[in-house]
Enzyme design. Structure first.
Site, PDB file in Angstrom:
ATOM      1  CG  HIS A 124      -1.894   0.984   1.418  1.00  0.00           C
ATOM      2  ND1 HIS A 124      -1.632   2.274   1.825  1.00  0.00           N
ATOM      3  CD2 HIS A 124      -3.239   0.921   1.225  1.00  0.00           C
ATOM      4  CE1 HIS A 124      -2.769   2.954   1.875  1.00  0.00           C
ATOM      5  NE2 HIS A 124      -3.755   2.160   1.510  1.00  0.00           N
ATOM      6  CG  ASP A 201       0.605  -2.566   6.286  1.00  0.00           C
ATOM      7  OD1 ASP A 201      -0.334  -2.581   7.111  1.00  0.00           O
ATOM      8  OD2 ASP A 201       0.553  -1.954   5.202  1.00  0.00           O
ATOM      9  CD  GLN A 204      -6.927  -4.409   4.122  1.00  0.00           C
ATOM     10  OE1 GLN A 204      -7.873  -5.134   4.427  1.00  0.00           O
ATOM     11  NE2 GLN A 204      -7.087  -3.140   3.797  1.00  0.00           N
ATOM     12  CE  LYS A 227      -7.333  -0.202   6.351  1.00  0.00           C
ATOM     13  NZ  LYS A 227      -7.830   0.159   5.020  1.00  0.00           N
ATOM     14  CB  CYS A 365      -3.645   3.276  -1.536  1.00  0.00           C
ATOM     15  SG  CYS A 365      -4.746   4.633  -1.165  1.00  0.00           S
TER      16      CYS A 365
END
Ligand code: PMP
Length: 407
Positions: A124, A201, A204, A227, A365
């Protein structure tokens, strides 16, 4: 029937009870941001209605109560990601801020001209641009591991790009565009053989599967509350205590000091060292409610449910010859990105919206990834715990409408 046991949870989400263009809303954009269950909305409202005050300073009861509610969330996060210690949990605005914090405070002082930071081709922008900022400022180089045609990470390519000069690696756990789940345990093991710290990261992964930062072997991990069914404007950075203790502050201000004189300031230990200024108090408290909600539903169950929806969506989409799914790696998370020959994703998104189907269209993104797959944009449907087969059916019906109008 797979997923049927998740059906009652949909009722927890007020927005999903509201019709869209007279239809049942098929919200298929949870990868961008999840909808909020009533308990999260209540937690935020209760804070403001019942005990809100600034934290860490007041001797009065309200402040003590809000401080306690705020600090309790550190324990919730510790449990949620299996951190070793609450002091490893830093409250931030979200994943973007966490990555910038690590880039500036941990990585930048370690970079000499010619050194390298290694990322992947499926990052991202939030895990690209902060590394460009620090490598450009120090004369270091950003190195990118390639992505295979099915959207999985090219592990040989990654291995080849780890060099004597690699000082840090930052890797997405689950791709927001492709749904690929990366083998982060293998990646951190590879990196640690060479003494290279790794940021994972988790923007997600935290919303969709059990997370264990210790088993993962990460040095840093981050996610955004919006999220994980929580509010926008809060999130966490997790870092190994020995790293956090060795890091200078990212921002200066109130609440991150031990003593201040005009000559010299002594910083507070982590995590307060990285929490300058009044934080998003109610937002952090409501983040905690979102994480507890996910735990009560069960993250294994959430993952299994979303993957079964993905399988169903793939099965139905496979009937369309001119539709191409971008990202077909095995064992994906609940994200499906696709293009249809001759129809622009934005036109699809607009027509789907009229049919009550909310999907994301664009580059998500991840512009370099779009370039890798030679598409300007995709339509992306992504699942949350509240989705069901009816939502997938609405997507398919919507696409049939798209084709009847545009093809
Ligand atoms: N990384 C990934 C993989 C993401 O999907 C996102 C959000 N789309 C981010 C980082 C950035 O998160 P935020 O905008 O909440 O800071």
């Amino acid at each position: 029937r797979p997923g049927a046991d998740m059906a009652p949870y949909r009722a927890d989400f007020p927005v999903l009870q509201r019709p869209m263009n007279g239809r049942r809303l098929a919200f298929l954009d949870s990868a961008a941001s999840a909808q909020k269950p009533q308990c999260v909305i209540d937690a935020e409202r209760d804070c403001y209605e019942q005990y809100y005050a600034n934290i860490h300073r007041g001797v009065y009861q309200l402040s003590q109560r809000s401080t306690q509610a705020f600090e309790n969330v550190r324990g919730t996060v510790k449990r949620f990601i299996n951190a070793a210690d609450e002091r490893e949990v830093v409250f931030v605005r979200g994943a973007t801020e966490a990555i910038n914090l690590v880039a500036q405070s941990f990585v930048r002082p370690r970079l000499q001209p010619g050194d390298e930071v290694l990322i992947t081709g499926m990052e991202h922008h939030a895990n690209i641009v902060p590394w460009q900022l620090v490598t450009e400022a120090t004369g270091a180089k950003l190195v990118v591991a390639p992505v295979l045609d099915d959207g999985s990470l090219d592990m040989d390519g990654l291995r080849e790009r780890i060099s004597e000069r690699t000082r840090f690696m930052s890797v997405v756990h689950v791709s927001n565009t492709l749904g690929t789940i990366n083998p982060v345990e293998t990646i951190t093991a590879l990196a640690h053989e060479r003494g290279i710290p790794v940021l994972v990261d988790g923007a997600q992964s935290a919303p969709h599967m059990p997370v264990d930062v210790q088993a993962m072997g990460a040095d840093f991990y981050t996610f955004s509350a919006h999220k994980t069914y929580g509010p926008s404007g809060s999130g966490i950075l997790w870092g190994r205590l020995e790293h956090l203790e060795a890091m200078p502050p990212y921002q200066g201000g109130g609440d991150m000091i031990r003593t201040v004189t005009f000559e010299r300031t002594e910083y507070a230990p982590p995590p307060q060292r990285f929490e300058a200024g009044t934080p998003n108090i109610a937002g952090v408290i409501a983040m905690g409610a979102g994480l507890e909600y996910m735990e009560s539903v069960g993250r294994e169950a959430i993952l299994a449910h979303e993957q079964s929806l993905l399988a169903y969506a793939n099965e139905r989409l496979a009937a369309w010859d001119d539709l191409h799914v971008i990202g077909t790696a095995p064992g994906k998370a609940g994200v499906v990105s696709f293009v249809i020959d001759g129809i622009h994703p934005h036109d699809m998104g607009t027509i789907l919206d009229m049919e009550g189907v909310a999907v994301r269209v664009g580059h998500h993104c991840t512009q370099p990834l779009m370039e890798r797959f030679n598409v300007p944009a995709t339509v992306r449907a992504s699942f949350g715990l509240y989705n069901d087969r009816e939502d997938v059916d609405a997507l398919i019906d919507g696409l049939t409408k798209v084709k009847s109008l545009l093809a």
